[in-house]
Design an enzyme around this catalytic site. Sequence first.
Site, PDB file in Angstrom:
ATOM      1  N   GLU A  43      -4.847   6.644   9.596  1.00 51.49           N
ATOM      2  CA  GLU A  43      -4.547   6.384  11.129  1.00 51.49           C
ATOM      3  C   GLU A  43      -3.508   7.132  11.387  1.00 51.49           C
ATOM      4  O   GLU A  43      -2.457   7.331  10.803  1.00 51.49           O
ATOM      5  CB  GLU A  43      -4.053   4.936  11.245  1.00 51.49           C
ATOM      6  N   GLU A  91      -2.259  -1.631   5.481  1.00 52.09           N
ATOM      7  CA  GLU A  91      -0.870  -2.194   5.837  1.00 52.09           C
ATOM      8  C   GLU A  91      -0.329  -3.355   5.317  1.00 52.09           C
ATOM      9  O   GLU A  91       0.077  -4.071   6.374  1.00 52.09           O
ATOM     10  CB  GLU A  91      -0.774  -1.776   7.245  1.00 52.09           C
TER      11      GLU A  91
HETATM   12  C1  FCB Z   1      -1.396  -0.011  12.993  1.00 51.60           C
HETATM   13  C2  FCB Z   1      -2.592  -0.938  12.805  1.00 51.60           C
HETATM   14  C3  FCB Z   1      -3.674  -0.606  13.569  1.00 51.60           C
HETATM   15  C4  FCB Z   1      -3.186  -0.258  14.902  1.00 51.60           C
HETATM   16  C5  FCB Z   1      -1.998   0.698  15.063  1.00 51.60           C
HETATM   17  C6  FCB Z   1      -1.617   0.952  16.640  1.00 51.60           C
HETATM   18  O1  FCB Z   1      -0.266  -0.453  12.402  1.00 51.60           O
HETATM   19  O2  FCB Z   1      -2.964  -0.765  11.259  1.00 51.60           O
HETATM   20  O3  FCB Z   1      -4.411  -2.027  13.633  1.00 51.60           O
HETATM   21  O4  FCB Z   1      -2.739  -1.578  15.600  1.00 51.60           O
HETATM   22  O5  FCB Z   1      -1.004   0.380  14.263  1.00 51.60           O
END
Ligand code: FCB
Length: 447
Positions: free
Chosen positions: A354, A171
């Site tokens: 994620e 990110e």
């Molecule tokens: C993302 C991050 C991760 C976590 C999630 C909820 O932005 O990559 O580390 O904090 O959000």
Amino acid sequence: MSFEFPESSPFRRSDFVFGVATAAFQIEGANKEDERCESIWDRFCATPGKVANGDDGTVACDHYHLWEQDLEMIAELGVDAYRLSIAWPRIMPVEGQVNSKGIEFYKRLIAKLNELGIKPFVTLYHWDLPQYLEDRGGWLSRETAYKFAEFADIMTKALGDSVFSYATFNEPLCSAFLGYRFGQHAPGLTEDKLGFQAAHHILLAHGLALPKMRENAPKAEHGIVLNFTPAYPADPTNAADVLAADFDEQQGIHWFLQPIVEGEYPAAIRQQQPLWWPTILPGDLALISQPIDFLGINYYTRHVIKASENGPRQVVLPDVERTDMGWEVCPEALTALLVKLNQRYTLPPIFITENGMAGADSLENGEVIDQQRCDYYQSHLDAVAVAMEQGVDMRGYFAWSLMDNFEWAFGYEKRFGIVYVDYASQQRVLKQSAKYFQQFLQQRAGA
Ligand code: FCB
């Protein structure tokens, strides 16, 4: 619970990987052990008012000590893969020197994962820049990009092909924009132009590192993880709202994806906000746009955007389902995002690296009943399957997160885990959602 895996289910594909994810700073703790140096997040946590309750990463989930039992717990879930990150401050606590204790920790971890038959997915940078580099400008300094390439070289030499998949960055938007533009993350600066400059240097670092990574780990896959929050106009019949939502995506999605895939930054930014444009040197975009083997996408929610005098503004819709972060639950936006990006770009294979939600979970009689999270996972897995049926080349899905952990500016207040962590005792308890995953994976294996 019972899951259906008809012949036609895209999840039956044997090359589709299911995993769980974490990041070093959020779980490891032991932030002074084995010579680890201070990171920008240690500094940020120590700055009053930056992190909820003054929480920090001193202990976190104590994973630095409990790693072996944690990996066994991952194996119990039945997943194919585990996504983790490497703490740069453990590897190079003193500039220019390699700390063998840091390297050994990750070597042990990766060896054990391979022993357990779990594919290691390693992210080299998940936000914990050594503070000594921030002191010299951090991601505002071009030099940091070269320092990252050195670190990536060292790490991929050490771990080589024992890692299945390497991502350079997690990110870049959060590191650059939350860190240097909006101030909610370390190092806490607040200027638009700085955010775009930091973003460029992070992408440059990605480009500088890739050739070294490929050379050191020729069999591994190499890519990057981007987070996308699709923007919807508050009123789709209002032209200004439509434009505002589009501009939000130019900054949040295309600023990061277009240079990687097409070697160009979105012209809309230069047209609408020329002062945000960063310094870019000749050759940078060629480095940034080298082919990658996969694109990792992190998805949590969507934004609803209204035009305003000060640019796109986020509006909070009433009466929609939300998580403990206040984020709207919107699986349809995930399908739409994947299909749209797939039409707009020529993309490499995609992993959802994620996806998950924070819940106000509590341990009662030895159990954590997180029904909302089970439903969230079910609906988002369905959303991925629909995108696959519509032709998007998806190769995997990772739940964020394996266990409750340090949720950045929210500290330990927000719980994203499928495993509950009792921080006082460091006891781990599988939530209902972890059992949901277990069953899902068992039934898939038998399908
Ligand atoms: C993302 C991050 C991760 C976590 C999630 C909820 O932005 O990559 O580390 O904090 O959000």
